[in-house]
Design a protein around this motif. Structure first.
Motif, PDB file in Angstrom:
ATOM      1  N   ALA A  11       1.152  -1.519  -0.363  1.00 51.97           N
ATOM      2  CA  ALA A  11       0.280  -0.118  -0.053  1.00 51.97           C
ATOM      3  C   ALA A  11       0.745   1.235   0.371  1.00 51.97           C
ATOM      4  O   ALA A  11       0.373   2.053  -0.490  1.00 51.97           O
ATOM      5  N   ARG A  12       2.138   1.087   0.390  1.00 51.54           N
ATOM      6  CA  ARG A  12       3.110   2.173   0.563  1.00 51.54           C
ATOM      7  C   ARG A  12       3.524   2.238  -0.382  1.00 51.54           C
ATOM      8  O   ARG A  12       3.936   3.781  -0.924  1.00 51.54           O
ATOM      9  N   ARG A  13       3.828   1.744  -1.276  1.00 55.35           N
ATOM     10  CA  ARG A  13       4.623   2.323  -2.571  1.00 55.35           C
ATOM     11  C   ARG A  13       3.771   1.944  -3.157  1.00 55.35           C
ATOM     12  O   ARG A  13       3.665   3.123  -4.303  1.00 55.35           O
ATOM     13  N   PHE A  14       2.324   1.720  -3.038  1.00 57.24           N
ATOM     14  CA  PHE A  14       1.151   1.721  -4.440  1.00 57.24           C
ATOM     15  C   PHE A  14       0.921   3.658  -4.096  1.00 57.24           C
ATOM     16  O   PHE A  14       0.639   4.067  -5.551  1.00 57.24           O
ATOM     17  N   GLN A  15       0.834   3.746  -2.915  1.00 60.10           N
ATOM     18  CA  GLN A  15       0.412   4.741  -3.353  1.00 60.10           C
ATOM     19  C   GLN A  15       1.695   6.102  -3.048  1.00 60.10           C
ATOM     20  O   GLN A  15       1.358   7.056  -3.755  1.00 60.10           O
ATOM     21  N   ARG A  16       2.686   5.867  -3.577  1.00 56.04           N
ATOM     22  CA  ARG A  16       4.009   6.652  -3.582  1.00 56.04           C
ATOM     23  C   ARG A  16       4.612   6.840  -5.440  1.00 56.04           C
ATOM     24  O   ARG A  16       4.038   7.962  -5.656  1.00 56.04           O
ATOM     25  N   LEU A  17       4.151   5.814  -5.245  1.00 59.13           N
ATOM     26  CA  LEU A  17       4.328   5.809  -6.622  1.00 59.13           C
ATOM     27  C   LEU A  17       3.138   6.032  -8.039  1.00 59.13           C
ATOM     28  O   LEU A  17       2.641   7.298  -8.839  1.00 59.13           O
ATOM     29  N   GLN A  18       2.098   6.464  -7.178  1.00 62.09           N
ATOM     30  CA  GLN A  18       0.664   6.617  -7.778  1.00 62.09           C
ATOM     31  C   GLN A  18       0.443   8.268  -7.382  1.00 62.09           C
ATOM     32  O   GLN A  18       0.323   8.800  -7.963  1.00 62.09           O
ATOM     33  N   GLU A  19       1.055   8.529  -6.628  1.00 69.27           N
ATOM     34  CA  GLU A  19       1.257  10.361  -6.544  1.00 69.27           C
ATOM     35  C   GLU A  19       2.346  11.222  -6.919  1.00 69.27           C
ATOM     36  O   GLU A  19       2.343  12.082  -7.534  1.00 69.27           O
ATOM     37  N   VAL A  20       3.462  10.111  -7.806  1.00 64.82           N
ATOM     38  CA  VAL A  20       4.194  10.612  -8.333  1.00 64.82           C
ATOM     39  C   VAL A  20       4.540  10.113 -10.206  1.00 64.82           C
ATOM     40  O   VAL A  20       4.912  11.114 -10.642  1.00 64.82           O
ATOM     41  N   ILE A  21       3.693   9.244 -10.212  1.00 72.07           N
ATOM     42  CA  ILE A  21       3.332   8.969 -12.144  1.00 72.07           C
ATOM     43  C   ILE A  21       3.117   8.970 -11.931  1.00 72.07           C
ATOM     44  O   ILE A  21       1.819   8.297 -11.643  1.00 72.07           O
ATOM     45  N   TYR A  22       2.837   9.947 -13.236  1.00 74.84           N
ATOM     46  CA  TYR A  22       1.480   9.882 -13.985  1.00 74.84           C
ATOM     47  C   TYR A  22       2.031  10.529 -15.122  1.00 74.84           C
ATOM     48  O   TYR A  22       2.547  10.875 -16.255  1.00 74.84           O
TER      49      TYR A  22
END
Length: 181
Positions: free
Chosen positions: A25-36
């Motif tokens: 969850a932590r890593r998924f949230q981090r990617l979702q916040e930055v990679i778009y």
């Protein structure tokens, strides 16, 4: 007492896996916040992610909130979407690959804030060099592999954009192979 419900496409929910679910969850949230996508200018919505990887919005929400872990094939699809290897989601913070991904994510955030990004921000060690804030060909290739889930016309647009950016910053253009992704 009945066992917790499990949605199709998710791994089992057990009390023995909270650390894996929380790490994911932590890593998924981090990617979702930055990679778009740059053309959207905002993070992917849960709906966009769900559609891209063949899951429901509630499954994505459960993953993002640490209530479950995905099946292996779904974890691979999510990793591909964000341009990382699947082990990033489950590796300890001190893992070299996890640290490398985090360094790249921090560099992306710095660039978005308009701060200069030097070589030391991209990777540990090695001398600084001209153009160090630019991605090297291997990094570009890794990102390109992450767009493999895009429709063909969008992949061609991404390729053209990379070529334009290379010309704009004076990087030599390498004739790129047309991949049938």
């Amino acid at each position: 007492m009945s066992p917790p419900q499990q949605h199709p496409g998710e791994g089992p929910r057990t009390s023995a896996r909270p650390d894996a679910a929380q790490c994911f969850a932590r890593r998924f949230q981090r990617l979702q916040e930055v990679i778009y996508p740059a053309d959207v200018g905002r993070p992917y919505t849960e709906r966009e992610i769900a559609e891209a990887v063949g899951m429901s919005v509630s499954q994505i929400s459960n993953l993002r909130n640490g209530r479950s872990v995905p099946r292996a094939d779904r974890a691979v699809a999510l990793a591909t979407l964000f341009g990382v290897r699947v082990e990033y989601f489950f590796s300890p913070d001190e893992d070299p690959y996890a640290r490398d991904v985090e360094a790249h994510l921090r560099a992306i955030e710095q660039e978005r804030r308009g701060e200069p990004v030097g070589h030391r921000d991209r990777a540990a060690g090695g001398p600084a060099r001209a153009g160090a804030g630019l991605l090297d060909d291997d990094q570009v290739r890794q990102i390109a592999e992450g767009v493999a889930v895009l429709p063909r016309d969008m992949r061609e647009t991404v390729g053209a954009l990379v070529d334009q950016l290379r010309r704009a910053v004076g990087r030599p253009h390498k004739q790129r192979e047309r991949k049938p992704w």
